[in-house]
Design an enzyme around this catalytic site. Sequence first.
Site, PDB file in Angstrom:
ATOM      1  N   ARG A   8       0.618  -1.226   0.050  1.00 14.52           N
ATOM      2  CA  ARG A   8       0.025   0.047  -0.057  1.00 14.52           C
ATOM      3  C   ARG A   8       1.018   1.258   0.166  1.00 14.52           C
ATOM      4  O   ARG A   8       0.254   2.385  -0.378  1.00 14.52           O
ATOM      5  CB  ARG A   8      -1.098  -0.070   1.138  1.00 14.52           C
ATOM      6  CG  ARG A   8      -2.042  -1.050   0.953  1.00 14.52           C
ATOM      7  CD  ARG A   8      -3.090  -0.791   2.513  1.00 14.52           C
ATOM      8  NE  ARG A   8      -2.512  -1.855   3.373  1.00 14.52           N
ATOM      9  CZ  ARG A   8      -2.894  -1.767   4.377  1.00 14.52           C
ATOM     10  NH1 ARG A   8      -4.184  -1.474   4.796  1.00 14.52           N
ATOM     11  NH2 ARG A   8      -2.671  -2.678   5.535  1.00 14.52           N
ATOM     12  N   LYS A  17     -16.198   7.405  -2.479  1.00 18.95           N
ATOM     13  CA  LYS A  17     -16.042   8.087  -0.907  1.00 18.95           C
ATOM     14  C   LYS A  17     -14.847   8.956  -1.010  1.00 18.95           C
ATOM     15  O   LYS A  17     -14.158   9.103  -1.640  1.00 18.95           O
ATOM     16  CB  LYS A  17     -15.641   6.759  -0.068  1.00 18.95           C
ATOM     17  CG  LYS A  17     -14.223   6.255  -0.588  1.00 18.95           C
ATOM     18  CD  LYS A  17     -13.751   5.077   0.628  1.00 18.95           C
ATOM     19  CE  LYS A  17     -12.426   4.570   0.123  1.00 18.95           C
ATOM     20  NZ  LYS A  17     -12.240   3.585   1.044  1.00 18.95           N
ATOM     21  N   ARG A  73     -12.462  11.366   1.831  1.00 20.00           N
ATOM     22  CA  ARG A  73     -11.738  11.314   3.186  1.00 20.00           C
ATOM     23  C   ARG A  73     -11.442  12.659   3.444  1.00 20.00           C
ATOM     24  O   ARG A  73     -10.776  13.532   2.959  1.00 20.00           O
ATOM     25  CB  ARG A  73     -10.619  10.332   2.944  1.00 20.00           C
ATOM     26  CG  ARG A  73     -10.935   8.903   2.690  1.00 20.00           C
ATOM     27  CD  ARG A  73      -9.648   8.156   2.751  1.00 20.00           C
ATOM     28  NE  ARG A  73      -9.814   6.560   2.405  1.00 20.00           N
ATOM     29  CZ  ARG A  73     -10.078   5.779   3.316  1.00 20.00           C
ATOM     30  NH1 ARG A  73     -10.209   5.891   4.375  1.00 20.00           N
ATOM     31  NH2 ARG A  73     -10.074   4.471   2.823  1.00 20.00           N
ATOM     32  N   ASP A 110     -12.854  -6.571  -2.810  1.00 24.97           N
ATOM     33  CA  ASP A 110     -11.844  -5.557  -2.587  1.00 24.97           C
ATOM     34  C   ASP A 110     -10.594  -6.326  -2.242  1.00 24.97           C
ATOM     35  O   ASP A 110     -10.719  -7.638  -1.940  1.00 24.97           O
ATOM     36  CB  ASP A 110     -12.099  -4.809  -1.256  1.00 24.97           C
ATOM     37  CG  ASP A 110     -11.335  -3.581  -1.175  1.00 24.97           C
ATOM     38  OD1 ASP A 110     -10.468  -3.165  -1.714  1.00 24.97           O
ATOM     39  OD2 ASP A 110     -11.562  -2.745  -0.323  1.00 24.97           O
TER      40      ASP A 110
END
Length: 348
Positions: free
Chosen positions: A105, A204, A206, A230
């Site tokens: 990530r 979405k 954030r 996911d």
Amino acid sequence: MQLSFRPKLVAGNANLRLAKQISSSMSAQHSQKIELVPARVERFNDQEVFVEIYENVRGEDMFIIQSTSKPANDHLMELLIIADALRRSSASRITAVIPYFGYARQDRRTKARTPISAKLVANLIVKSGIDRVLTMDLHSAQVQGFFDIPVDNLYASPLFELDIKRRFAGQEHNLVVVSPDVGGVGRARELAQRIGIDLAVVDKRRDAPGVVSAMSIIGGVEGRCCILVDDICDSAGTLCKAAELLEGNGAGEIHAYLTHGVMSDKAVRRIEESDLTSVVVTDTIKPSSSVEASSKVNICPTAPLFARAILNIASGTSVSSLFESSNIRWLFRGKPAPLLAIENDRFQ
């Protein structure tokens, strides 16, 4: 049929159960015993990692099975030190089988003065003497380019395709695959195309990392059976909020298919208390006791797929052939219900 080659497996401590299942599946697929090489992988009192291989590996084709899951740094060091031990023992080739690749990530600089940790980890793996990497569902495809060695990235979507077609046979017209965020649209679209059903996206926004401020749905979900897809489920916050949003927009049952179940903090409790009907997660990360005890979470086995990929690498045959569900269906015949219990060929 006897193999003219015999790959050897050695495992770290990250997911010994999966390593043993891979060994067993490899043995079953080719009727030739392939066991884990006996090894000592432990820690001294100061937590230094120590490795000792108890079998001659000179000239052998070695495969290290080790996810770099929590604790990521400990498991990464185990992988590197096992590789060093094998290299210094004159193994002919070393392949790192990393079902879950931690640090993936961190694949870009998100702001000034931050690292690209995925690239650093790739450098460490290459420098340790590893010749090849086999993994599953890298968080971003660009991580493959961080390595100066071959990287085979398997996909969980063929497994999910098989299970969805089995579980929801005859309901395809009412199914819709949902991506919980815009970044996962490619993954969700691929699965939707495999099954031949519609796609929806949860958009979405954030305010801060890990904090979702607003969500909306792109696509029709009212009255339909939704399948959230996911690659990583960490805190399950986004997943559960997406399920809540789908429920509020009139969705019917809501199921989730996830590749890597990090399941940190109160993730399992959030799932249990959410609008999700069921969650399917693979065993690339060793399931915690709370995951195994959950009434909503089911474990999808990956050992037969990794076993086949290892055998293909060892024999010099195609790994990309395993990207198609029609080529892996036979690997999962006879698996216990509810997941991947393929009884016939009605989906071909």
